[in-house]
Design a protein around this motif. Structure first.
Motif, PDB file in Angstrom:
ATOM      1  N   ALA A  72       0.826  -1.206   0.000  1.00  0.00           N
ATOM      2  CA  ALA A  72       0.000   0.000   0.000  1.00  0.00           C
ATOM      3  C   ALA A  72       0.864   1.262   0.000  1.00  0.00           C
ATOM      4  N   PHE A  73       1.987   1.227   0.711  1.00  0.00           N
ATOM      5  CA  PHE A  73       2.905   2.362   0.778  1.00  0.00           C
ATOM      6  C   PHE A  73       3.461   2.693  -0.604  1.00  0.00           C
ATOM      7  N   ASP A  75       2.190   1.893  -3.460  1.00  0.00           N
ATOM      8  CA  ASP A  75       1.094   2.336  -4.330  1.00  0.00           C
ATOM      9  C   ASP A  75       0.759   3.808  -4.086  1.00  0.00           C
ATOM     10  N   GLU A  76       0.720   4.211  -2.817  1.00  0.00           N
ATOM     11  CA  GLU A  76       0.380   5.596  -2.485  1.00  0.00           C
ATOM     12  C   GLU A  76       1.439   6.564  -3.006  1.00  0.00           C
ATOM     13  N   LYS A  79       1.162   7.014  -6.818  1.00  0.00           N
ATOM     14  CA  LYS A  79      -0.014   7.748  -7.291  1.00  0.00           C
ATOM     15  C   LYS A  79       0.161   9.255  -7.205  1.00  0.00           C
ATOM     16  N   ASP A  80       1.121   9.727  -6.411  1.00  0.00           N
ATOM     17  CA  ASP A  80       1.318  11.165  -6.236  1.00  0.00           C
ATOM     18  C   ASP A  80       2.421  11.647  -7.173  1.00  0.00           C
ATOM     19  N   SER A  84       6.341  10.994  -6.136  1.00  0.00           N
ATOM     20  CA  SER A  84       6.969   9.921  -6.902  1.00  0.00           C
ATOM     21  C   SER A  84       8.218  10.380  -7.635  1.00  0.00           C
ATOM     22  N   SER A 216      -0.522  -1.294   8.086  1.00  0.00           N
ATOM     23  CA  SER A 216      -1.127  -0.544   6.984  1.00  0.00           C
ATOM     24  C   SER A 216      -1.385   0.902   7.385  1.00  0.00           C
ATOM     25  N   LYS A 220       0.341   4.148   5.666  1.00  0.00           N
ATOM     26  CA  LYS A 220      -0.528   5.203   5.127  1.00  0.00           C
ATOM     27  C   LYS A 220      -0.084   6.551   5.688  1.00  0.00           C
ATOM     28  N   SER A 223       3.371   7.514   4.069  1.00  0.00           N
ATOM     29  CA  SER A 223       3.288   8.033   2.700  1.00  0.00           C
ATOM     30  C   SER A 223       2.772   9.475   2.704  1.00  0.00           C
ATOM     31  N   ALA A 224       1.778   9.762   3.554  1.00  0.00           N
ATOM     32  CA  ALA A 224       1.272  11.136   3.647  1.00  0.00           C
ATOM     33  C   ALA A 224       2.344  12.063   4.216  1.00  0.00           C
TER      34      ALA A 224
END
Length: 253
Positions: A72-73, A75-76, A79-80, A84, A216, A220, A223-224
């Motif tokens: 999930a990390f 992927d997040e 997506k940015d 990225s 998770s 999350k 990543s934020a």
């Protein structure tokens, strides 16, 4: 090529970079089941990482949750668009041995690792490996004229170091390095981690404990937080507390 020698690498872009090194415990105790739904007791026991465990079939382990959180990390981050292109990820794992399974790279050049657990806990050696990598990567940024933010080293462990590992010298090194603003160091304790040891090696940021097996939620938040870091202005103070209560055990606040 020598270890941590990035001299032959060409920069993909000249965005301001931030290196995040994940130092992850994959000792045998990470196979401990934290969700017993559907488990079947085999009647066997196993001695791993200094403790005796009952062997079961099925269920969800701490390692399963860690792998899910990592996916999930990644992927997040991907997506940015800004994060990225600025955040470089590296992964160092440790059990009996220390292994760099992901050299520093933008997420587009990374493969999400699928971790497997076994063995003991060479924690100190793993953190030194991350420190050496940070120094080498900063040197490469300077050589290639890439501006960079202060790197981060994130340690996650559910145990304590093997006997003979020099915690005192590591603690002194981290305190000096973080005081000199060479990197940020965030130690995270999982489950039965020895929090007193993690507190002894903390730098500017206090050691924190994961609530249950909320990997998770932690990733999350991470990543934020990294997204906030890589969009901050030079010298700007950033508040990373938002969302931390979702994964952080209250006693460490």
């Amino acid at each position: 090529m020598a270890k941590n020698d990035f001299s032959a690498e060409v920069a993909e872009n000249y965005e301001q970079k931030c290196l995040c090194v994940l130092v992850l415990d994959i000792s045998g105790s990470m196979n401990e089941i934290v969700d017993n739904t559907g488990t079947v007791d085999t009647g066997k026991t196993i001695f791993v990482d200094g403790k005796t465990y009952n062997v079961v079939e099925g269920g969800i382990s701490k390692l399963d949750n860690l792998n899910e959180g990592l996916r999930a990390f990644y992927d997040e981050i991907e997506k940015d668009d800004t994060t990225s292109q600025r955040l470089e990820l590296s992964v160092v794992t440790f059990n009996d041995f220390v292994t760099t399974i992901q050299e520093p790279a933008l997420v587009s050049n990374c493969h999400v690792p699928e971790l497997m657990a076994d063995g003991d806990t060479a924690l100190v050696d793993a953190v030194y490996e991350a420190i050496d990598m940070v120094a080498a990567r900063k040197k490469w940024y300077k050589t290639t004229n890439q501006p960079y933010y202060r790197p981060w080293i994130i340690l996650m462990t559910d145990g304590e170091p093997n006997e003979g590992q020099d915690i005192q010298n590591l603690a002194q090194r981290i305190k000096q390095d973080t005081a000199d603003k060479r990197y940020e160091f965030l130690p995270i304790g999982v489950d039965n981690a020895n929090m007193s040891i993690l507190q002894s090696i903390q730098g500017n940021i206090p050691a924190m404990k994961l609530k249950g097996a909320k990997f998770s939620s932690f990733f999350k938040w991470l990543s934020a937080s990294m997204g906030t870091v890589v969009t901050a202005d030079e010298g700007q103070k950033v508040d990373l507390s938002n969302g931390a209560s979702d994964w952080m055990d209250s006693f460490t606040i």
